[in-house]
Design an enzyme around this catalytic site. Structure first.
Site, mmCIF file in Angstrom:
data_model
loop_
_atom_site.group_PDB
_atom_site.id
_atom_site.type_symbol
_atom_site.label_atom_id
_atom_site.label_comp_id
_atom_site.label_asym_id
_atom_site.label_seq_id
_atom_site.Cartn_x
_atom_site.Cartn_y
_atom_site.Cartn_z
ATOM 1 N N SER A 61 0.842 -1.198 0.000
ATOM 2 C CA SER A 61 0.000 0.000 0.000
ATOM 3 C C SER A 61 0.881 1.253 0.000
ATOM 4 O O SER A 61 1.710 1.405 -0.896
ATOM 5 C CB SER A 61 -0.956 -0.049 1.195
ATOM 6 O OG SER A 61 -2.014 0.876 1.036
ATOM 7 N N ASP A 192 -6.267 -3.508 -2.251
ATOM 8 C CA ASP A 192 -5.127 -3.214 -1.390
ATOM 9 C C ASP A 192 -4.386 -4.455 -0.900
ATOM 10 O O ASP A 192 -4.991 -5.406 -0.396
ATOM 11 C CB ASP A 192 -5.631 -2.418 -0.184
ATOM 12 C CG ASP A 192 -4.523 -1.679 0.540
ATOM 13 O OD1 ASP A 192 -3.596 -2.337 1.033
ATOM 14 O OD2 ASP A 192 -4.602 -0.437 0.614
#
Length: 336
Positions: A61, A192
């Site tokens: 991320s 993600d």
């Protein structure tokens, strides 16, 4: 064997006498400012390009943004301004009804983040083949229904990611549910990487030991967190609570819990060869610091705690051992 001319289809064996150092960077949205400040200090301590001190770089991320920048040899002094100067434009809420959590759309668009990353002084059109250092980025491939790791081609059987732009992998790894939209490229959809490896440390250790065949006792790591919190729920919340009551905790609690679990397991593998650089939010700080909190109060908490880590945790024998380490030039395969 030079990186550019590596064409052998056999894995070049790791010298069992040499240490192997991993840099692991966790996810955490705007809290990546905490990590960025620590990276800047590490490069100052190294006295050279930070990537030269690591044999493998991993990031999830926002950690994938920082990891990619380090792998591209972008000066780490340029990393904190990504947050302090551009945080508000990245986390610019959608207008009207789309801004409502649980409403019609994700909280934020990814346009500003893409524009920021594609700047010529940042990742631009960089491909994995353009990098001189090993890099892995976890994400969730929603089209195949499982995890996916974008990687430099540091093993003979890796042949697909080299041509891919690093920006696409970063946007895939940063597509936090409810915060940013699902990322689509090459007819696949991604969410993600924090859903499977908010700390990519265990994945990086696996890469070193089982893919690169490094003896486990030679693996060392510096793992930088993002000053997360131990999320709990209000005991007043009904046991049968629905989506609205869970709110963002439905995303953040699993990420925080599995990060703790993976780091705990990673510690069993590399034991006292791990340097963990992080802080847990206090109850008071948690009111000011979040994945998308970008104001001066959040900056103060994040940067102040980063300085505390720098003062208290960066001066020990293992850090000195790291400073004396020089990464072996990696061999890449199937290029061109």
């Amino acid at each position: 064997m030079s990186t550019e001319n590596a064409i052998s289809q056999k894995l070049v064996p790791w010298d069992p006498e040499k240490d192997f150092w991993i840099l692991s960077l966790s996810g955490g949205g705007y809290r990546g400012l905490f990590s960025a400040d620590i990276l800047e200090e590490l490069e100052r301590l190294a006295g050279e390009t930070l990537a030269n001190k690591f044999d493998l770089i991993a990031g999830t991320s926002v950690g994938s943004i920082l990891a990619s920048a380090v792998a591209k040899e972008i000066p780490t002094e340029d990393l904190p301004p990504l947050f302090t100067a551009h945080g508000k434009e990245i986390f610019d809420r959608r207008k009207l009804f789309g801004a409502l959590w649980g409403g019609l759309a994700s909280r934020y668009r990814a346009n500003a983040l893409r524009e920021l990353l594609e700047h010529e002084d940042r990742l631009s059109s960089t491909t994995f083949d353009d990098l001189k250092h090993r890099l892995i980025i976890p994400t969730v491939n929603l089209s195949k229904g499982g995890p996916q790791y974008f990687k430099t081609q540091h093993h003979p059987r890796f042949s697909q990611d080299g041509r891919r732009q690093v920006v696409e992998a970063v946007l895939a790894s940063s597509a936090a549910p409810t915060y940013f939209p699902v990322h689509k490229f090459e007819d696949n959809r991604y969410a993600d990487g924090g859903l499977i490896a908010n700390s990519p440390l265990l994945a990086a250790i696996h890469e070193a030991v089982y893919i690169l065949k490094v003896p486990p006792e030679k693996v060392h790591a510096i793992s930088i967190g993002t000053m997360g919190s131990r999320l709990t729920i209000d005991p007043k919340m009904k046991l049968g609570a629905g989506l609205w009551q869970w709110n963002i905790k439905l995303v953040e609690i699993p990420m925080a819990a599995q990060e703790d679990m993976q780091d705990y397991m990673a510690g069993h593998v590399i034991e006292d060869r791990l340097i963990k650089l992080d802080r847990i939010q206090t109850k008071q700080q948690s009111k000011r610091v979040g994945l998308d909190s970008v104001d001066q109060h959040a900056q103060e908490v994040l940067r102040g705690n980063a300085r505390t880590v720098i003062q208290e945790d960066l001066y020990n024998p293992l850090i000195e051992k790291w400073k004396n380490h020089n990464a072996v030039e990696p061999v890449f395969y199937n290029r061109g």
